[in-house]
Each structure stands twice: as structure tokens, then as C-alpha cells.
Design a protein around this motif. Structure first.
Motif, PDB file in Angstrom:
ATOM      1  N   HIS A 143       0.896  -0.928   0.090  1.00 21.22           N
ATOM      2  CA  HIS A 143      -0.151   0.103  -0.218  1.00 21.22           C
ATOM      3  C   HIS A 143       0.828   1.524   0.027  1.00 21.22           C
ATOM      4  N   LEU A 144       2.202   1.177  -0.362  1.00 22.91           N
ATOM      5  CA  LEU A 144       3.287   2.615  -0.136  1.00 22.91           C
ATOM      6  C   LEU A 144       3.476   2.220  -1.859  1.00 22.91           C
ATOM      7  N   ARG A 145       3.434   3.228  -2.207  1.00 21.89           N
ATOM      8  CA  ARG A 145       4.015   3.601  -3.711  1.00 21.89           C
ATOM      9  C   ARG A 145       5.202   5.541  -3.225  1.00 21.89           C
ATOM     10  N   PRO A 146       6.075   5.766  -4.462  1.00 13.95           N
ATOM     11  CA  PRO A 146       6.775   6.901  -3.942  1.00 13.95           C
ATOM     12  C   PRO A 146       5.669   7.518  -4.788  1.00 13.95           C
ATOM     13  N   SER A 147       6.133   8.727  -4.772  1.00 10.57           N
ATOM     14  CA  SER A 147       5.214   9.994  -4.578  1.00 10.57           C
ATOM     15  C   SER A 147       6.514  11.402  -4.774  1.00 10.57           C
ATOM     16  N   ASN A 148       5.751  12.285  -5.254  1.00 10.26           N
ATOM     17  CA  ASN A 148       6.862  14.000  -5.475  1.00 10.26           C
ATOM     18  C   ASN A 148       5.627  15.031  -4.533  1.00 10.26           C
ATOM     19  N   ARG A 149       5.299  15.847  -3.268  1.00  6.41           N
ATOM     20  CA  ARG A 149       4.427  16.275  -2.844  1.00  6.41           C
ATOM     21  C   ARG A 149       5.349  17.623  -1.847  1.00  6.41           C
ATOM     22  N   ARG A 150       4.387  18.085  -1.703  1.00  7.64           N
ATOM     23  CA  ARG A 150       4.779  19.115  -0.400  1.00  7.64           C
ATOM     24  C   ARG A 150       6.066  19.643  -1.301  1.00  7.64           C
ATOM     25  N   PHE A 151       6.587  20.245  -2.847  1.00 10.84           N
ATOM     26  CA  PHE A 151       7.952  20.331  -2.700  1.00 10.84           C
ATOM     27  C   PHE A 151       8.813  19.542  -2.597  1.00 10.84           C
ATOM     28  N   GLY A 152       9.146  18.593  -2.810  1.00  5.53           N
ATOM     29  CA  GLY A 152       9.876  17.191  -2.523  1.00  5.53           C
ATOM     30  C   GLY A 152      10.043  16.683  -1.301  1.00  5.53           C
ATOM     31  N   ILE A 153       8.828  17.098   0.160  1.00  2.00           N
ATOM     32  CA  ILE A 153       9.134  16.649   1.540  1.00  2.00           C
ATOM     33  C   ILE A 153       8.574  15.338   1.541  1.00  2.00           C
ATOM     34  N   VAL A 154       7.264  15.026   1.037  1.00  2.00           N
ATOM     35  CA  VAL A 154       6.937  13.646   0.810  1.00  2.00           C
ATOM     36  C   VAL A 154       7.665  13.231  -0.290  1.00  2.00           C
ATOM     37  N   ASN A 155       7.959  11.645  -0.106  1.00  2.00           N
ATOM     38  CA  ASN A 155       8.423  10.999  -0.893  1.00  2.00           C
ATOM     39  C   ASN A 155       7.758  10.013  -0.813  1.00  2.00           C
ATOM     40  N   TYR A 156       6.679   9.646  -0.335  1.00  2.00           N
ATOM     41  CA  TYR A 156       6.019   8.067   0.049  1.00  2.00           C
ATOM     42  C   TYR A 156       4.692   8.627   0.392  1.00  2.00           C
ATOM     43  N   VAL A 157       3.676   8.010  -0.254  1.00  2.00           N
ATOM     44  CA  VAL A 157       2.109   7.707   0.089  1.00  2.00           C
ATOM     45  C   VAL A 157       1.390   6.222   0.326  1.00  2.00           C
ATOM     46  N   ARG A 158       0.908   6.897   0.962  1.00  2.00           N
ATOM     47  CA  ARG A 158      -0.133   5.955   1.373  1.00  2.00           C
ATOM     48  C   ARG A 158      -1.683   5.217   0.595  1.00  2.00           C
ATOM     49  N   ASP A 159      -2.564   4.291   0.188  1.00  2.00           N
ATOM     50  CA  ASP A 159      -3.337   4.157  -0.557  1.00  2.00           C
ATOM     51  C   ASP A 159      -4.715   4.754   0.450  1.00  2.00           C
ATOM     52  N   ALA A 160      -5.142   5.759  -0.918  1.00  2.00           N
ATOM     53  CA  ALA A 160      -6.345   6.211   0.254  1.00  2.00           C
ATOM     54  C   ALA A 160      -7.530   5.335   0.602  1.00  2.00           C
ATOM     55  N   GLU A 161      -7.789   4.675  -0.069  1.00  2.00           N
ATOM     56  CA  GLU A 161      -8.810   3.251   0.723  1.00  2.00           C
ATOM     57  C   GLU A 161      -8.144   3.144   2.053  1.00  2.00           C
ATOM     58  N   ASP A 162      -6.772   2.981   1.899  1.00  2.00           N
ATOM     59  CA  ASP A 162      -6.388   1.520   2.477  1.00  2.00           C
ATOM     60  C   ASP A 162      -6.294   2.641   4.106  1.00  2.00           C
ATOM     61  N   ALA A 163      -6.127   4.097   4.005  1.00  2.00           N
ATOM     62  CA  ALA A 163      -6.870   4.929   5.207  1.00  2.00           C
ATOM     63  C   ALA A 163      -7.409   5.499   5.810  1.00  2.00           C
ATOM     64  N   MET A 164      -9.372   4.704   4.993  1.00  2.00           N
ATOM     65  CA  MET A 164      -9.260   5.570   5.369  1.00  2.00           C
ATOM     66  C   MET A 164     -10.442   4.131   5.835  1.00  2.00           C
ATOM     67  N   ALA A 165      -9.807   3.435   5.135  1.00  2.00           N
ATOM     68  CA  ALA A 165     -10.020   1.972   5.978  1.00  2.00           C
ATOM     69  C   ALA A 165     -10.217   1.974   8.027  1.00  2.00           C
ATOM     70  N   GLU A 166      -9.320   2.129   7.562  1.00  2.00           N
ATOM     71  CA  GLU A 166      -8.392   2.676   8.995  1.00  2.00           C
ATOM     72  C   GLU A 166      -9.072   3.294   9.961  1.00  2.00           C
ATOM     73  N   ASN A 167      -9.117   4.445   9.460  1.00  2.00           N
ATOM     74  CA  ASN A 167     -10.593   5.865  10.243  1.00  2.00           C
ATOM     75  C   ASN A 167     -11.470   5.485  10.428  1.00  2.00           C
ATOM     76  N   GLU A 168     -12.283   4.565   9.303  1.00  2.00           N
ATOM     77  CA  GLU A 168     -13.844   3.719  10.078  1.00  2.00           C
ATOM     78  C   GLU A 168     -13.028   2.988  11.556  1.00  2.00           C
ATOM     79  N   THR A 169     -11.918   3.184  11.800  1.00  2.00           N
ATOM     80  CA  THR A 169     -11.876   1.708  12.890  1.00  2.00           C
ATOM     81  C   THR A 169     -11.425   2.869  14.139  1.00  2.00           C
ATOM     82  N   ARG A 170     -11.175   4.326  13.399  1.00  2.00           N
ATOM     83  CA  ARG A 170     -10.862   5.053  14.555  1.00  2.00           C
ATOM     84  C   ARG A 170     -11.750   5.603  15.446  1.00  2.00           C
ATOM     85  N   LYS A 171     -11.898   6.499  17.370  1.00  5.84           N
ATOM     86  CA  LYS A 171     -12.438   6.696  17.139  1.00  5.84           C
ATOM     87  C   LYS A 171     -12.376   8.446  16.748  1.00  5.84           C
TER      88      LYS A 171
END
Length: 292
Positions: A209-237
Motif C-alpha cells: 500500500h506504499l508507493r513513491p510520490s513527490n508532493r509538498r515541494f519534495g518533502i513527501v516522497n511516499y504516499v499511502r493508498d487512500a482506500e487503506d487510510a480511509m479503512a483505518e479511519n473508520e476503525t478510529r474514534k
């Protein structure tokens, strides 16, 4: 040694007495011979059943394929065992003590600075009936550094851990073969970042679920799948922080050569992260080719 000494003696050599005529047997020597007979029989028994020390059997040199098969058999036999040579969770990336300490100090300093301007200086300006634009400017002096530091440093990854299955923890060669060849995308990783108050935040996900990326002027170089992050947020309070989806893994400088006689305190398995990083990049190239 005791049996050899007894056997070396001649028990019937003293039967004939020098003082007696030839062919006559002394009575005392006969009594001695009766006692020596069982000893002689024991010596013969020990000689008959004695065994030479076994020589070590030299095993033929096994090929690499046969050694791999033997290691696989040992790994399969030790799957149910509770004792492993390698820990279940290994540290594969460390950003460096200097970077982590400096970043934590910057976060805490800007937090106190923002609190000072917001809760001390701004109420004083309001009480003194200063112009509104001056009051707003003072408030921004405390909020802008806090927002800027939080935005630029939140993706900073301090540690990365890998969770190993039992079959990969039996020995070092088995671990190396698992990482370089059989590393599945379902392998779990735990990435550690820092919150606004420099508190560790743990994000557990699969390596696929981890893939390379280039965001925030090069500060972010890896991003997580949005679906996986949303599934984890559903389990959080509702009062918990949302799951992290953007990460910045900085390059670590190679360490200097170890000095002889000096123990190393570094427990990071950096070679695992290098192999994992290459697999993530290759997977991203393949996925982009399929999408095109």
C-alpha cells in the motif's frame, strides 16, 4: 588404563617357585592364582568388547541448492517453536538522533511561541485598545510559524519497522532469502512520525500500500493508498487523530567504518529498507505501465 596394566601382567608366572624343584607348584602360588583368575577373565572380557574411538565422519560438501533445502526444512520445523534467532519486529530505518532531536526542539519551541503570542500578547493588545490590524498582526506572528512547522514536518519519518513472519525468523540466511526473493506485498510496516507536540505517531500498513510520490515541494516522497487510510479511519474514534497518508523518508548518510575494538550501538537493519525501497519503486513502474 587399569585393565591394560592388569592384562600386561602374567598371572601364572609366579606359580613355579625358584626354591622348589622344577615341575613342582608352590601351595601359596596356587592360592594366588585362584584370586587372579577372575581378574584375568575380566581383562579378556574388556579386550573382546573394547571399541576404538569413533572418528568424525566427514560429510561431503553440499551444493547451494541442497543447503537451501535443508535450511527450508529447518525453518518449517521451527515454525511452531517459540524460540527464534531473529526478533518479530526489526528496525530497518532510523532518521538519525541529531535530526530527530532538532526537529522535536523546533516543534516544541514554535508551540510555546504560538501560545505566548496568542494567550499573553494578544490579550494585552486588546486590553490596551490597540488598533485591530496591530492585534491581528501580533496573533499571526504566533500562528504562522506554528502552522508552517506543522505542515512541513508532519510527514517526517523517524523510524520504520518491519514485522516478520515466523518462517523468516529462524536464521540469518533464511531472513536474507525472504527479503530478497519472497517478500510479499502483504508484509506489515510501521512508520513512526511526530505530532505537533513531538509525540510519536505510529502508522501500520502493508508494504504493497506504499508507493513513491513527490508532493509538498519534495518533502513527501511516499504516499499511502487512500482506500487503506480511509479503512483505518473508520476503525478510529472521533477524538483520535486521522491516519497518516503522506510520509517523508529522508536519505541517511552512510556510517563511517567501525573502529577495531569499539562496539557499535547501531541496531538498524538498513539493508532491508534498501531492498524494500527497490521493490516499491519497481512495483510503481509496473503499475504505471499497466495504467498507460
Amino acid at each position: 588404563m587399569f585393565s591394560l596394566r592388569l592384562c600386561s601382567k602374567k598371572p601364572f608366572a609366579s606359580l613355579t617357585s625358584l626354591s622348589s624343584p622344577s615341575g613342582l607348584i608352590n601351595r601359596q602360588n596356587l592360592i594366588r592364582a585362584r584370586h587372579l583368575q577372575p581378574i584375568e577373565s575380566k581383562c579378556l572380557f574388556r579386550r573382546c568388547y573394547a571399541q576404538l574411538p569413533k572418528k568424525p565422519i566427514s560429510k561431503p560438501n553440499l551444493s547451494a541448492v541442497e543447503q537451501a533445502k535443508q535450511q527450508a526444512k529447518v525453518a518449517a520445523a521451527n515454525v511452531g517453536s517459540k524460540h527464534y534467532d531473529i526478533a518479530e519486529r526489526l528496525l530497518i530505518y532510523h532518521a538519525g538522533t541529531g535530526r530527530i532531536t532538532f526537529l522535536a526542539m523546533v516543534k516544541v519551541t514554535t508551540l510555546f511561541l504560538g501560545a505566548f503570542f496568542t494567550f499573553v500578547v494578544v490579550p494585552g493588545y486588546i486590553k490596551a485598545e490597540k488598533p485591530e490590524w496591530e492585534t491581528v498582526g501580533v496573533a499571526l506572528c504566533g500562528l504562522i510559524p506554528l502552522i508552517f512547522v506543522a505542515y512541513t514536518t508532519s510527514p517526517f519519518v523517524t523510524h520504520i519497522y518491519i514485522h516478520l513472519p515466523p518462517a523468516a525468523r529462524t536464521s540469518r540466511p533464511v531472513l536474507e532469502r525472504f527479503i530478497h526473493s519472497a517478500l510479499p506485498p502483504s508484509t506489515e510496516l510501521t512508520l513512526t512520525t511526530m505530532s505537533a507536540i513531538a509525540k510519536p505517531r505510529y502508522s501500520t500498513m502493508q508494504a504493497g500500500h506504499l508507493r513513491p510520490s513527490n508532493r509538498r515541494f519534495g518533502i513527501v516522497n511516499y504516499v499511502r493508498d487512500a482506500e487503506d487510510a480511509m479503512a483505518e479511519n473508520e476503525t478510529r474514534k472521533w477524538y483520535n487523530l486521522r491516519a497518516m497518508s503522506k510520509f517523508g523518508v529522508q536519505e541517511v548518510r552512510p556510517q563511517k567504518k567501525k573502529v577495531k575494538g569499539k562496539k557499535s550501538k547501531d541496531l538498524t537493519e538498513a539493508w532491508i529498507w534498501d531492498a524494500l525501497k527497490d521493490k516499491i519503486e519497481k512495483r510503481a513502474v509496473v503499475d504505471s505501465g499497466k495504467a498507460a
